[in-house]
Each structure stands twice: as structure tokens, then as C-alpha cells.
Write an enzyme that holds these catalytic residues in place. Structure first.
Site, PDB file in Angstrom:
ATOM      1  N   GLU A 184     -74.574  93.472  27.778  1.00 48.65           N
ATOM      2  CA  GLU A 184     -75.606  92.194  27.861  1.00 48.65           C
ATOM      3  C   GLU A 184     -75.644  91.804  27.665  1.00 48.65           C
ATOM      4  OE1 GLU A 184     -79.477  94.554  29.242  1.00 48.65           O
ATOM      5  OE2 GLU A 184     -78.679  96.219  29.951  1.00 48.65           O
TER       6      GLU A 184
ATOM      7  N   MET B 142     -90.879  94.061  31.981  1.00 47.48           N
ATOM      8  CA  MET B 142     -90.779  94.941  32.860  1.00 47.48           C
ATOM      9  C   MET B 142     -92.241  95.224  33.383  1.00 47.48           C
ATOM     10  SD  MET B 142     -88.368  96.844  31.903  1.00 47.48           S
ATOM     11  CE  MET B 142     -88.547  98.399  33.032  1.00 47.48           C
TER      12      MET B 142
ATOM     13  N   ASN C  55     -81.172  91.856  24.064  1.00 46.88           N
ATOM     14  CA  ASN C  55     -80.798  91.300  24.646  1.00 46.88           C
ATOM     15  C   ASN C  55     -81.941  88.966  24.622  1.00 46.88           C
ATOM     16  OD1 ASN C  55     -79.248  91.854  26.756  1.00 46.88           O
ATOM     17  ND2 ASN C  55     -80.570  93.060  27.195  1.00 46.88           N
TER      18      ASN C  55
ATOM     19  N   HIS D 165     -80.060  92.882  35.241  1.00 45.18           N
ATOM     20  CA  HIS D 165     -80.543  94.293  35.161  1.00 45.18           C
ATOM     21  C   HIS D 165     -79.276  95.228  34.794  1.00 45.18           C
ATOM     22  CE1 HIS D 165     -81.967  97.681  38.098  1.00 45.18           C
ATOM     23  NE2 HIS D 165     -80.106  97.998  38.247  1.00 45.18           N
TER      24      HIS D 165
ATOM     25  N   ASN E  97     -82.939  87.177  36.065  1.00 47.06           N
ATOM     26  CA  ASN E  97     -83.188  88.597  35.319  1.00 47.06           C
ATOM     27  C   ASN E  97     -81.467  88.866  34.759  1.00 47.06           C
ATOM     28  OD1 ASN E  97     -84.674  91.290  34.182  1.00 47.06           O
ATOM     29  ND2 ASN E  97     -83.847  91.374  36.605  1.00 47.06           N
TER      30      ASN E  97
HETATM   31  C1  GRF Z   1     -82.042  96.309  28.931  1.00 43.71           C
HETATM   32  O1  GRF Z   1     -80.789  97.539  29.331  1.00 43.71           O
HETATM   33  C2  GRF Z   1     -82.532  95.670  30.423  1.00 43.71           C
HETATM   34  O2  GRF Z   1     -81.331  95.160  30.926  1.00 43.71           O
HETATM   35  C3  GRF Z   1     -83.396  96.526  30.569  1.00 43.71           C
HETATM   36  O3  GRF Z   1     -84.498  96.759  30.056  1.00 43.71           O
HETATM   37  C4  GRF Z   1     -83.178  96.764  28.533  1.00 43.71           C
HETATM   38  C5  GRF Z   1     -83.907  96.004  27.765  1.00 43.71           C
HETATM   39  O4  GRF Z   1     -83.226  95.690  26.201  1.00 43.71           O
HETATM   40  N1  GRF Z   1     -84.072  96.267  31.991  1.00 43.71           N
HETATM   41  P1  GRF Z   1     -84.079  95.236  24.688  1.00 43.71           P
HETATM   42  O5  GRF Z   1     -85.535  95.045  24.863  1.00 43.71           O
HETATM   43  O6  GRF Z   1     -83.134  93.625  25.628  1.00 43.71           O
HETATM   44  O7  GRF Z   1     -83.185  95.303  24.046  1.00 43.71           O
END
Ligand code: GRF
Length: 201
Positions: free
Chosen positions: A174, A90, A16, A109, A107
Site C-alpha cells: 500500500e 473508517m 499510508n 482498500h 481511496n
Molecule cells: C490500511 O490497510 C488501509 O488500506 C485500510 O486501513 C489500513 C490503514 O492503515 N483501509 P494506516 O492507518 O494507513 O496505517
């Protein structure tokens, strides 16, 4: 045009984060000032460096929350960060931290909030038998996975889906949703964005 300095907080792969960084085009109201991780060997840090973005990390292990957040805030201040995007970060931020940054943290989610707050969202969506699933970008408040919704992307749940296949399809959404929401949100457009996976049967 004055551009807003964006700090992106990650704990893992940073896909992301990469989508956000790649979304900062020339006419974007923001720019990536810092990618920060609480996991010093997070793969996303190298990915950020390869994209030419400054990085920093502070290992949260062995630090209490106030000490960790003070160190985080020092890095944010040093980089001039004005707005924070949590992208697979996290750690829960304290109410004090969130209050100081009120209205300046987003954020993402992996569920259609307010359904499935917390972890294991894809398995829980399957278990609940929902027909659609997806992801949400929202303002961060002191309550976890809460706060005004700024965008959602929807996928159809298929009969043969597993938590893994759902995770893959949601993650692709996402990557489309977060950059779109961020650029609109920085420009002051607060009405939520809605995206639909048009490849769904
Ligand atoms: C994503 O699914 C985000 O929504 C969740 O953890 C994952 C993170 O993936 N909270 P990345 O580190 O962005 O590849």
C-alpha cells in the site's frame, strides 16, 4: 507549476498518510494541505504534525452524518483542499458528499477489488484460498469500495500466511502503491498502475 492541495483523511495509525506525505517530492503535482481525522486521538495526527503537515479533527461520535460532513467540509475549505485521499478513514461518506467531490476522491482498500469489499479482507482472502492478494487504489463513488480502479499491487499468498502476515505484506505494498497512483492521477494519467511484490518466492 500550480500544485494541487491534497487533504488526507485518516482514522488510525496513518502509515499510508505518512507514505503519501513522504511521496510529495519537489516535482510532485500536489502538496499535503491538511490531514484530517474523525478520531481526535488518532496516532496519525501526531505523525502528520511531526511531518510538518497541518492537522484537524472532528469527533464523529455524537454528530449525525450531515453535521459531521459539514464540519469536515469547513476544514477542507479552510485549508483550500482540492483533492481528497482516504487513507484508513473508517467512516462511510454520504452520496451527497461524494457527489460534491466527484472525481476528486481516492481511496486505498486492502484487497484486489472487486474481491473482498468491506472489512476483514485478509482473513476472507485466506478463507477463500486465493493464490494472490493485494490492495487497490480507486476513485470513490457513492458505492463502498467501488469506482474506477487506478492502481493495484499484488502479493503471493503463502501456505503459512495468517491474516496478520498478509496484512503486513499488503500494507508495505500500500505504501508503495498509493503515492505512485496519486502523483500519476494528479497529472491526469488515469490508466491503472500495477505493482508486484518482487520479493515473493
Ligand atoms: C490500511 O490497510 C488501509 O488500506 C485500510 O486501513 C489500513 C490503514 O492503515 N483501509 P494506516 O492507518 O494507513 O496505517
Amino acid at each position: 507549476m500550480t500544485r494541487t492541495a491534497v487533504g488526507i483523511l485518516i482514522s488510525g495509525a496513518g502509515s499510508n498518510m505518512a507514505a503519501l506525505v513522504n511521496g510529495f517530492a519537489a516535482d510532485h503535482p500536489g502538496y499535503p494541505a491538511l490531514v484530517f481525522s474523525n478520531v481526535p486521538d488518532a496516532a496519525g495526527l501526531e505523525r502528520a504534525q511531526a511531518l510538518g503537515v497541518a492537522t484537524a479533527s472532528v469527533d464523529h461520535r455524537g454528530l449525525d452524518k450531515p453535521s459531521f460532513e459539514a464540519a469536515l467540509e469547513q476544514h477542507l475549505t479552510a485549508a483550500g483542499v482540492e483533492v481528497i485521499c482516504l487513507a484508513g478513514f473508517m467512516r462511510l461518506l454520504s452520496a451527497e458528499f461524494v457527489d460534491r467531490w466527484a472525481g476528486r476522491i481516492l481511496n486505498i482498500h486492502p484487497s484486489l477489488l472487486p474481491l473482498f469489499k468491506g472489512l476483514n479482507t485478509h482473513a476472507r482472502a485466506l478463507e477463500a484460498g486465493v493464490a494472490v492478494h493485494g490492495c487497490t487504489v480507486h476513485d470513490v463513488t457513492a458505492s463502498m469500495d467501488d469506482g474506477p480502479i487506478r492502481g493495484q499491487a499484488v502479493i503471493r499468498v503463502r501456505g503459512d500466511d495468517t491474516a496478520q502476515t498478509l496484512a503486513e505484506r499488503v500494507l508495505r505494498m500500500e505504501h508503495q502503491l498509493y503515492p505512485k497512483v496519486l502523483s500519476r492521477w494528479l497529472a491526469g494519467h488515469l490508466d491503472p498502475v500495477a505493482l508486484f511484490d518482487d520479493r515473493a518466492p
